[in-house]
Design an enzyme around this catalytic site. Structure first.
Site: not given
Length: 333
Positions: A6, A11, A35, A135, A175-176, A250-251
């Site tokens: 996203d 990402d 996102n 992700t 969040f995800n 993060h991703d």
């Protein structure tokens, strides 16, 4: 590898790492609301791939909302109104010259995975599983497994998501997972081979000043300047919202696990997803002490070699820079 995402600043770097690491053949990309809206993140995926010289990688738009909940959470406070804002606001990357594929994401994902799995089997691969890296919210992955349960034996799912303790967009929720807890629960309980890269690991992948210097001092170019702008915007919003001096990327950590699992320390745990609580829906309940009677269902990454992670990421960014059409356009002017 198929990448479900996203975009989203982190990402975007995950796309570049997947598309420009020699160990990976990126089959395609699906998008899901998270996102930002699915329309915006699909446009962002196309923009990133075009800018990184990866316009040949197919993109398909996926779920616009969670399985059962009314609407996605969205995360404009971190990623801006476009989902991929630059320092001045608005999308930092130019519009892509190509469009997303028509059709439904789970169908496109299944078709690509089946074809890739058949090629691996024909080649005599020791483990003929296709890497499915997610992700974002797990809505598309849950739908894939529900529509085509046979695909579970063809894939290995790696997610960036969840946490063992403190969350980010909720006290104990990442969040995800929080965006679509029911989809996450379906995936975790599906029996598919599953690896989780949680916040405790991704919060060690910090975009420090030295990282930014390594990105932009390689050889100045329009592409590297845009990458720096993206990472700087991410830095500013993280400092404002989460009081973190350096933002975590993060991703790409989930992509790095597929490329180089030796960089990670892991534990096989029972992980369940809370879906009913008004306080903690989306929490990943990790049975660290083995107290659950349920079977262990998830390899959980506990630590990552951060230095080698950044070596992978920066090499991919510089590989993308070498073929970026943004640089060619500047030289032709």
């Amino acid at each position: 590898m198929w990448l479900d995402c996203d975009p989203g600043h982190d990402d975007a770097v995950a796309l570049i790492l997947a598309g420009h690491n020699p160990a990976v053949h990126l089959l395609g990309v699906s998008t899901v609301a998270g996102n930002q809206t699915v329309e915006k993140v699909t446009d962002n995926a196309l923009r990133v791939l075009a800018a990184a010289g990866l316009a040949h990688v197919p993109v398909v738009a996926g779920a616009a909302k969670p399985l059962l909940r009314a609407a996605p959470l969205l995360c404009a406070e971190i990623h801006g109104e476009s989902g991929l804002d630059g320092p001045l606001g608005g999308p930092v990357l130019p519009a892509a010259p190509h469009a997303a594929l028509p059709g439904k994401a789970p169908v496109r994902m299944f078709e690509a995975i089946v074809a890739a799995h058949a090629r691996l089997v024909a080649a005599g691969a020791a483990d003929a599983r296709v890497a499915l890296v997610a992700t974002a919210a797990l809505t598309n992955v849950a739908l894939l497994l529900a529509l085509y349960p046979e695909v579970a034996d063809m894939i290995e799912v790696t997610i960036m998501g969840g946490c063992l303790g403190v969350g980010n967009t909720g006290p104990v929720m990442e969040f995800n997972i929080q965006t679509d807890p029911e989809a996450a629960r379906m995936v975790f309980e599906s029996g598919v081979r599953l690896t989780m890269v949680p916040l405790e690991v991704t919060h060690t992948a910090l975009v420090t000043t030295s990282v930014l210097q390594r990105v932009r001092t390689h050889q100045p170019s329009p592409f590297l300047q845009l990458m720096t702008d993206l990472l700087m915007f991410f830095s500013d919003t993280y400092a404002t919202v989460f009081k973190m001096k350096d933002p975590p990327l993060h991703d790409p950590c989930a992509v790095a696990w597929v490329i180089a699992p030796e960089l990670f320390k892991t534990e096989l745990l029972r992980v369940d997803v809370e879906t009913a609580s008004t306080l903690s829906a989306g929490q990943t309940v990790c049975d660290i002490w083995g107290q659950s009677r349920l079977p262990k269902n998830c390899t959980v990454c506990m630590e990552m070699d951060v230095a080698q992670f950044w070596d992978l990421v920066i090499a991919a960014i510089h590989a993308a820079d070498a073929v970026s059409p943004l640089n060619v356009q500047e030289h032709s002017q």
